[in-house]
Design an enzyme around this catalytic site. Structure first.
Site, PDB file in Angstrom:
ATOM      1  N   CYS A 121       8.741  -1.746  13.229  1.00  0.00           N
ATOM      2  CA  CYS A 121       8.588  -2.476  11.976  1.00  0.00           C
ATOM      3  C   CYS A 121       7.413  -3.453  11.987  1.00  0.00           C
ATOM      4  CB  CYS A 121       9.886  -3.199  11.651  1.00  0.00           C
ATOM      5  SG  CYS A 121      11.336  -2.123  11.674  1.00  0.00           S
ATOM      6  N   HIS A 257       8.531  -8.033   6.752  1.00  0.00           N
ATOM      7  CA  HIS A 257       9.187  -6.744   6.924  1.00  0.00           C
ATOM      8  C   HIS A 257      10.506  -6.767   6.169  1.00  0.00           C
ATOM      9  CE1 HIS A 257      11.342  -3.397   8.456  1.00  0.00           C
ATOM     10  NE2 HIS A 257      12.105  -4.125   9.265  1.00  0.00           N
ATOM     11  N   ASN A 288      15.074  -0.301   3.998  1.00  0.00           N
ATOM     12  CA  ASN A 288      14.237  -0.668   5.146  1.00  0.00           C
ATOM     13  C   ASN A 288      13.441   0.558   5.552  1.00  0.00           C
ATOM     14  OD1 ASN A 288      13.237  -1.104   7.742  1.00  0.00           O
ATOM     15  ND2 ASN A 288      15.037  -2.216   8.448  1.00  0.00           N
TER      16      ASN A 288
END
Length: 332
Positions: A121, A257, A288
């Protein structure tokens, strides 16, 4: 005196343009709750996610990367042969070798330098830092940076720790020379002692040596990850602001993120961002998407008019490794 001739590049670089590609299927919480014995209300309360985007079976990481890259290059107003390097950040390209970046470069008709980053990420921010260095060193005129993931290929639908969080997407930017600083110094690092907090359930050698080993999927220790991201990343973000020579009052957008909306809110609080700062929360609709999440959230802020070209944005990526990176950038 050294006989080596050192080429010097421009003093500054910036993000010239942005492109995105989201998975073509919108998956609501209701479609995922039965295997994890949960509810739409619980998922929204714990994560802020209403839906996530996922790609079809025949769409892969390179397909999404190509679409996002073409948009970014076209918006940058440069020809493809002016791209000297391609950086692809992904943990879901399903080949150990060759990497996905040379395949993407070929799709785009390029013979540029091309390499992958495996920084989960944080990978997009890692790519921004490397591209900035390549341009300013004179090694590349323009660099294509792509964060792309097909996370849905690596989930166990019955896993309650992470499966319902994840989506599929790609975000691409072109970084090139600038007359003024458009990318601040990157503050980055890692804490390998937490490597097991977000992990693959088995290694490929485990699968080879034991045919009964289930196909590896992603799992996480949610409470520990939440605590680490919510409280350990705020000092990193503040250091990136200071390194850029600005203050929190100068920041117009905060683009972390997209891990969990509660983490995002806690980070904004810990950093002490003013009320005028627009905060990226694309996670509510896209989920996500790991390395793709920051460019997707950036695109959403720009599209909705919550941020504008030329604004200063603080972006920070963090995740499996544990790895992290933050920098202040001027939005394209």
């Amino acid at each position: 005196m050294s006989p080596i001739s050192i080429k010097r590049g421009p003093e500054f670089s910036r993000i010239l343009a942005l492109g995105t590609s989201r998975g073509e299927n919108v998956v609501p919480n209701e479609d995922l709750i039965e295997p994890i014995n949960s509810s739409d209300e619980w998922i929204q309360k714990m994560t802020g996610i209403r839906t996530r985007v996922r790609a079809g079976r025949d769409t892969d990481v390179i397909d999404m990367s190509e679409k996002a890259a073409i948009e970014a290059i076209d918006k940058a107003g440069i020809s493809r042969d002016e791209i000297d390097a391609v950086i692809l950040s992904t943990i879901t390209y399903p080949h150990i070798t060759p990497g996905g970046a040379p395949v993407l470069a070929d799709r785009l008709g390029l013979q540029a330098a091309a390499f992958d980053i495996s920084a989960a990420c944080a990978g997009y921010c890692y790519g921004v830092s490397q591209a900035d260095a390549l341009v300013r060193a004179g090694t590349a005129r323009n660099v294509l940076v792509v964060g792309a993931e097909k996370m849905s290929d690596w989930v166990d639908p019955a896993d309650r720790s992470i499966s319902y969080l994840l989506g599929d997407a790609a975000g691409a930017i072109v970084i090139g020379a600038s007359d003024e600083a458009g990318i601040g110094p990157t503050v980055w690092g890692s804490d390998g002692s937490g490597a097991k907090l977000i992990r693959q359930t088995a290694s490929w050698t485990d699968v080879r040596d034991n045919p009964d080993t289930p196909f590896p999927t992603l799992v996480q220790e949610g409470p520990s990850v939440f605590k680490w991201a919510s409280f350990k990343m705020a000092p990193v973000a503040l250091e990136a602001i200071e390194a850029a020579g600005v203050t929190p009052d100068d920041i117009k957008a905060f683009i972390p993120h997209q891990a969990n909306v509660r983490i995002i809110d806690q980070l904004a609080k810990q950093i002490g961002l003013p009320d005028h700062v627009a905060i990226g929360k694309d996670i509510a609709d896209s989920g996500n998407t790991s390395a793709a999440s920051i460019p997707l959230a950036t695109e959403r802020l720009l599209r909705d008019g919550d941020a504008a070209s030329g604004d200063l944005a603080l972006q920070i990526g963090f995740g499996a490794g544990l790895v992290y990176a933050a920098q202040v950038v001027v939005l394209p």
